[in-house]
Design an enzyme around this catalytic site. Structure first.
Site, PDB file in Angstrom:
ATOM      1  N   GLY A   1       0.822  -1.196   0.000  1.00 55.49           N
ATOM      2  CA  GLY A   1       0.000   0.000   0.000  1.00 55.49           C
ATOM      3  C   GLY A   1       0.859   1.249   0.000  1.00 55.49           C
TER       4      GLY A   1
ATOM      5  CD  GLN B   1       3.613   5.818   2.590  1.00 52.21           C
ATOM      6  OE1 GLN B   1       2.621   5.259   2.169  1.00 52.21           O
ATOM      7  NE2 GLN B   1       4.678   5.153   3.034  1.00 52.21           N
TER       8      GLN B   1
ATOM      9  CB  CYS C   1       5.865   2.411   7.093  1.00 54.75           C
ATOM     10  SG  CYS C   1       5.273   3.890   6.270  1.00 54.75           S
ATOM     11  CG  LEU C   2       7.718   1.747   0.734  1.00 54.44           C
ATOM     12  CD1 LEU C   2       7.281   2.315  -0.602  1.00 54.44           C
ATOM     13  CD2 LEU C   2       9.057   1.052   0.602  1.00 54.44           C
TER      14      LEU C   2
ATOM     15  CG  HIS D   1       0.073   1.245   7.327  1.00 54.08           C
ATOM     16  ND1 HIS D   1       1.063   0.801   8.174  1.00 54.08           N
ATOM     17  CD2 HIS D   1       0.688   2.096   6.464  1.00 54.08           C
ATOM     18  CE1 HIS D   1       2.219   1.372   7.829  1.00 54.08           C
ATOM     19  NE2 HIS D   1       2.008   2.158   6.788  1.00 54.08           N
ATOM     20  CD  GLU D   2      -0.759   2.449   2.936  1.00 57.82           C
ATOM     21  OE1 GLU D   2      -0.302   3.603   2.899  1.00 57.82           O
ATOM     22  OE2 GLU D   2      -0.027   1.447   3.085  1.00 57.82           O
TER      23      GLU D   2
ATOM     24  CG  HIS E   1       0.767   6.776   5.591  1.00 58.83           C
ATOM     25  ND1 HIS E   1       1.883   7.268   6.230  1.00 58.83           N
ATOM     26  CD2 HIS E   1       1.063   5.484   5.298  1.00 58.83           C
ATOM     27  CE1 HIS E   1       2.799   6.313   6.322  1.00 58.83           C
ATOM     28  NE2 HIS E   1       2.332   5.208   5.776  1.00 58.83           N
TER      29      HIS E   1
HETATM   30 NI    NI Z   1       3.212   3.356   5.577  1.00 56.51          NI
END
Ligand code: NI
Length: 166
Positions: free
Chosen positions: A47, A52, A94-95, A136-137, A140
């Site tokens: 995701g 991000q 997480c990236l 999670h997204e 963000h």
């Molecule tokens: Ni993330």
């Protein structure tokens, strides 16, 4: 379609509430395509949220197919959690925080509402990894990261090797 650069913690954009999208402009459409490409090019990534990649707008893309057979690629605009149930603890990464993972408590079963990439109302009820990834997204786009949801930064956050790419 360029690959997008990933914004890393503690960049301020990751801590800001993103703006809702009122019009699916060509620029938003291009951003959706680039986010999908960037997500698929990043190992283990299921995701991605617009902040991000440097855009403070309410847009997420997810595809958990590599982990669980669910709905495949999902693009959600202005997504919000309507309800969740059945809490579960799972290790998340997480990236934007590539050197760490954390044990996070989330709902295992959720209903999320938003718009699809054409701007039509869309809702999804799902369970497991897909439900957790959606939360999670959505975090963000509300300026939250998984480290905000661990019980303890000393016992529930773990160092790991870097992602291979990005
Ligand atoms: Ni993330």
């Amino acid at each position: 379609m360029p690959m997008l650069a990933i914004t890393h913690y503690p960049d301020a954009i990751l801590r800001r509430k993103s703006a809702p999208i009122h019009h699916i402009s060509p620029a938003i459409n291009a951003l959706v395509d680039d986010m999908i490409k960037t997500m698929y090019a990043s190992p283990k990534t299921i995701g991605l949220a617009a902040p991000q990649v440097g855009h403070s707008v309410q847009l997420i893309v997810i595809d958990v197919s590599a982990r669980e057979k669910k709905h495949g690629l999902l693009v959600l605009i202005n997504p919000a959690l309507v309800w969740g149930k059945d809490e579960k603890i799972l290790r998340e990464g997480c990236l934007s925080l590539p050197d760490y993972t954390g044990n996070v408590t989330r709902y295992n079963h959720v209903l999320v509402r938003g718009l699809d990439r054409g701007g039509a109302p869309f809702q999804i009820e799902t369970e497991g990894i897909e439900a957790i990834c959606l939360q999670h997204e959505i975090d963000h786009i509300n300026g939250m990261m998984f480290i905000d949801r661990v019980s303890s930064l000393t016992t529930d956050v773990f160092r790991r090797k870097r992602y291979g790419k990005v």
